[in-house]
Design an enzyme around this catalytic site. Structure first.
Site, PDB file in Angstrom:
ATOM      1  N   CYS A 241       2.891  19.913 -21.190  1.00 29.40           N
ATOM      2  CA  CYS A 241       4.127  19.150 -21.411  1.00 29.40           C
ATOM      3  C   CYS A 241       4.561  19.240 -22.873  1.00 29.40           C
ATOM      4  CB  CYS A 241       3.924  17.686 -21.030  1.00 29.40           C
ATOM      5  SG  CYS A 241       3.133  17.448 -19.423  1.00 29.40           S
TER       6      CYS A 241
ATOM      7  N   CYS B 186       6.863  22.067 -12.918  1.00 25.87           N
ATOM      8  CA  CYS B 186       7.116  20.687 -12.509  1.00 25.87           C
ATOM      9  C   CYS B 186       8.599  20.377 -12.402  1.00 25.87           C
ATOM     10  CB  CYS B 186       6.463  19.709 -13.476  1.00 25.87           C
ATOM     11  SG  CYS B 186       7.138  19.838 -15.138  1.00 25.87           S
TER      12      CYS B 186
HETATM   13 FE1  FES Z   1       6.412  18.281 -16.349  1.00 24.97          FE
HETATM   14 FE2  FES Z   1       4.904  16.973 -17.998  1.00 24.97          FE
HETATM   15  S1  FES Z   1       4.603  17.164 -15.862  1.00 24.97           S
HETATM   16  S2  FES Z   1       6.519  18.278 -18.490  1.00 24.97           S
END
Ligand code: FES
Length: 139
Positions: free
Chosen positions: A104, A33
């Site tokens: 996360c 991400c």
């Molecule tokens: Fe990247 Fe949560 S979506 S750490």
């Protein structure tokens, strides 16, 4: 959905910022991400107790909430206790996260580890259980 604790720590994150003259700094990132978490620890060199911990996170709500609660979990612990904090413990402290956000919480565990690794290298000490974090986004 997010627990009340997650929402609280996202809306009112604790220990945001940086520590000047930090004893250790750990920066980790999630390559999927692109979110990045940086953690600063201030360690009493005699007692090895973490006196302060702050963070800066560029990331999602779960990443910010996990950073925030991780700082609270770390402060007051010795470096030897802090290295044992797992993402499971962080998750439990937040009353869980949705399945899609569990990854996360790994950032928090890795950021603590990376800050401890930085401290151990600077001081030339061994902290049992420390992982040699590869994903260092320090810039
Ligand atoms: Fe990247 Fe949560 S979506 S750490």
């Amino acid at each position: 959905m997010y627990s009340d604790k997650v929402i609280d720590h996202f809306e009112n994150p604790r220990n945001v910022g940086e520590i000047k003259n930090a004893s250790g700094i750990g920066t980790v990132g999630n390559p999927k991400c692109g979110d990045v978490m940086r953690m600063y620890i201030l360690v009493d060199d005699n007692t090895k107790i973490i006196k302060d911990c702050k963070f800066k996170t560029f990331g999602c709500a779960a990443a910010i909430a996990t950073s925030s609660i991780a700082t609270e979990m770390v402060i007051g612990k010795t470096i030897y206790e802090a290295v044992k904090i797992t993402n499971r413990a962080v998750l439990d402290a937040l009353d869980g996260l949705p399945d899609t956000k569990i990854h996360c919480s790994l950032l928090a565990e890795e950021a603590i580890n990376a800050a401890l690794l930085d401290y151990s290298k600077k001081k030339g000490i061994v902290i049992e259980g420390l992982k040699d974090i590869k994903c260092d986004f320090r810039g």
